[in-house]
Motif scaffolding. Structure first.
Motif, PDB file in Angstrom:
ATOM      1  N   GLY A  91      -5.781   0.893  -0.733  1.00 33.48           N
ATOM      2  CA  GLY A  91      -5.066  -0.102   0.058  1.00 33.48           C
ATOM      3  C   GLY A  91      -5.363  -0.036   1.545  1.00 33.48           C
ATOM      4  O   GLY A  91      -4.848  -0.830   2.325  1.00 33.48           O
ATOM      5  N   ASP A  92      -6.167   0.916   1.956  1.00 32.87           N
ATOM      6  CA  ASP A  92      -6.504   1.091   3.368  1.00 32.87           C
ATOM      7  C   ASP A  92      -8.000   1.393   3.493  1.00 32.87           C
ATOM      8  O   ASP A  92      -8.410   2.482   3.864  1.00 32.87           O
ATOM      9  CB  ASP A  92      -5.669   2.222   3.966  1.00 32.87           C
ATOM     10  N   GLU A  93      -8.806   0.397   3.142  1.00 26.65           N
ATOM     11  CA  GLU A  93     -10.258   0.566   3.175  1.00 26.65           C
ATOM     12  C   GLU A  93     -10.929  -0.242   4.282  1.00 26.65           C
ATOM     13  O   GLU A  93     -12.137  -0.137   4.485  1.00 26.65           O
ATOM     14  CB  GLU A  93     -10.883   0.134   1.832  1.00 26.65           C
ATOM     15  N   ALA A  94     -10.163  -1.047   5.031  1.00 25.87           N
ATOM     16  CA  ALA A  94     -10.745  -1.985   5.998  1.00 25.87           C
ATOM     17  C   ALA A  94     -11.498  -1.302   7.138  1.00 25.87           C
ATOM     18  O   ALA A  94     -12.420  -1.880   7.709  1.00 25.87           O
ATOM     19  CB  ALA A  94      -9.663  -2.900   6.570  1.00 25.87           C
ATOM     20  N   SER A  95     -11.139  -0.078   7.468  1.00 28.49           N
ATOM     21  CA  SER A  95     -11.815   0.618   8.563  1.00 28.49           C
ATOM     22  C   SER A  95     -13.150   1.225   8.135  1.00 28.49           C
ATOM     23  O   SER A  95     -13.880   1.737   8.974  1.00 28.49           O
ATOM     24  CB  SER A  95     -10.918   1.716   9.137  1.00 28.49           C
ATOM     25  N   ARG A  96     -13.434   1.179   6.859  1.00 26.84           N
ATOM     26  CA  ARG A  96     -14.702   1.687   6.319  1.00 26.84           C
ATOM     27  C   ARG A  96     -14.956   3.138   6.747  1.00 26.84           C
ATOM     28  O   ARG A  96     -15.999   3.482   7.276  1.00 26.84           O
ATOM     29  CB  ARG A  96     -15.857   0.780   6.713  1.00 26.84           C
ATOM     30  N   LEU A  97     -13.982   3.974   6.458  1.00 28.12           N
ATOM     31  CA  LEU A  97     -14.099   5.384   6.802  1.00 28.12           C
ATOM     32  C   LEU A  97     -15.044   6.125   5.861  1.00 28.12           C
ATOM     33  O   LEU A  97     -15.272   7.327   6.039  1.00 28.12           O
ATOM     34  CB  LEU A  97     -12.719   6.044   6.811  1.00 28.12           C
ATOM     35  N   ASP A  98     -15.617   5.402   4.906  1.00 27.34           N
ATOM     36  CA  ASP A  98     -16.600   5.998   3.998  1.00 27.34           C
ATOM     37  C   ASP A  98     -17.972   6.136   4.662  1.00 27.34           C
ATOM     38  O   ASP A  98     -18.878   6.735   4.090  1.00 27.34           O
ATOM     39  CB  ASP A  98     -16.706   5.181   2.712  1.00 27.34           C
ATOM     40  N   ARG A  99     -18.121   5.626   5.877  1.00 25.69           N
ATOM     41  CA  ARG A  99     -19.385   5.780   6.617  1.00 25.69           C
ATOM     42  C   ARG A  99     -19.515   7.220   7.106  1.00 25.69           C
ATOM     43  O   ARG A  99     -18.511   7.871   7.397  1.00 25.69           O
ATOM     44  CB  ARG A  99     -19.417   4.830   7.817  1.00 25.69           C
ATOM     45  N   PRO A 100     -20.736   7.735   7.218  1.00 24.15           N
ATOM     46  CA  PRO A 100     -20.912   9.110   7.702  1.00 24.15           C
ATOM     47  C   PRO A 100     -20.288   9.309   9.093  1.00 24.15           C
ATOM     48  O   PRO A 100     -20.359   8.436   9.953  1.00 24.15           O
ATOM     49  CB  PRO A 100     -22.443   9.271   7.777  1.00 24.15           C
TER      50      PRO A 100
END
Length: 163
Positions: free
Chosen positions: A62-71
Motif C-alpha cells: 500500500g506504500d509503493e509510490a516512492s519506489r524504495l525498491d531502487r538501489p
C-alpha cells in the motif's frame, strides 16, 4: 544526507529513543532495516504514541509510490504538523492538492504518499537541496513530540496517580 547522518542528527536531540528493528529482536520482518524515532526521555517505547519521524528503506504493501525498491533509496518521514505541511504543500493536510509532487522524486519535500492527510511530509534520499529543510522539519517534529509529552505528564500530575 545518509541514513546514518539522519540517525546521528535525530539521536543527538534530547530525549530521543531510536529504534532500529533487526532480525532476532522480535520485531516484524517488514520493519527490519527501518528506523523509528520517539520522544521518550525515560527510554521506554511509548505504548500509545507514534514515532515523530521514521526512515524507511523499502516499499510496504500500500506504500509503493516512492519506489524504495531502487538501489540505495530510502525515505525520511516526518510528522510535520499542519503549519509546516501547509507551508510545504500549499494546502491543508486533509485537502486534496491540485497537483502533488511525484512521490518517487528524490531530494524533494512532498506530502507523505500514505500519511499526508495526517500532516506527514517525506523526502526520498534527502540531498543538497533538502538537507537544511529536513533537519529543520526533524527539529520541529521533535519539539512538538516533546511538548505533547510535557502536556501529558502535566495532565497526569494534576489528576493524580490512578485516576
Amino acid at each position: 544526507m545518509t541514513i546514518d547522518e539522519i540517525i546521528s542528527f535525530v539521536g543527538g536531540l534530547d530525549g530521543v529513543l531510536t529504534l532500529r528493528p533487526a532480525p532476532g529482536d522480535g520485531t516484524p520482518e517488514i520493519s527490519w532495516g527501518d528506523t523509528f524515532f520517539y520522544y521518550a526521555p525515560d527510554g521506554a517505547i511509548p505504548a500509545t504514541r507514534q514515532p515523530f519521524a521514521t526512515v524507511v528503506t523499502k516499499d510496504c504493501p500500500g506504500d509503493e509510490a516512492s519506489r524504495l525498491d531502487r538501489p540505495d533509496t530510502f525515505r525520511v518521514n516526518v510528522a510535520a504538523g499542519k503549519e509546516a505541511f501547509i507551508r510545504w504543500t500549499g494546502h491543508e493536510p486533509r485537502e486534496p492538492a491540485s497537483a502533488e509532487a511525484d512521490p518517487s522524486a528524490t531530494d524533494t519535500v512532498i506530502a507523505h504518499p500514505v500519511y499526508g492527510a495526517a500532516g506527514w511530509l517525506a523526502v526520498v534520499n534527502p540531498g543538497e537541496r533538502t538537507e537544511a529543510s529536513v533537519r529543520e522539519l526533524l527539529r520541529t517534529a521533535h519539539e512538538s513530540a516533546r511538548a505533547r509529552h510535557a502536556r501529558r505528564a502535566e495532565s497526569t500530575t494534576r489528576r493524580g496517580p490512578g485516576r
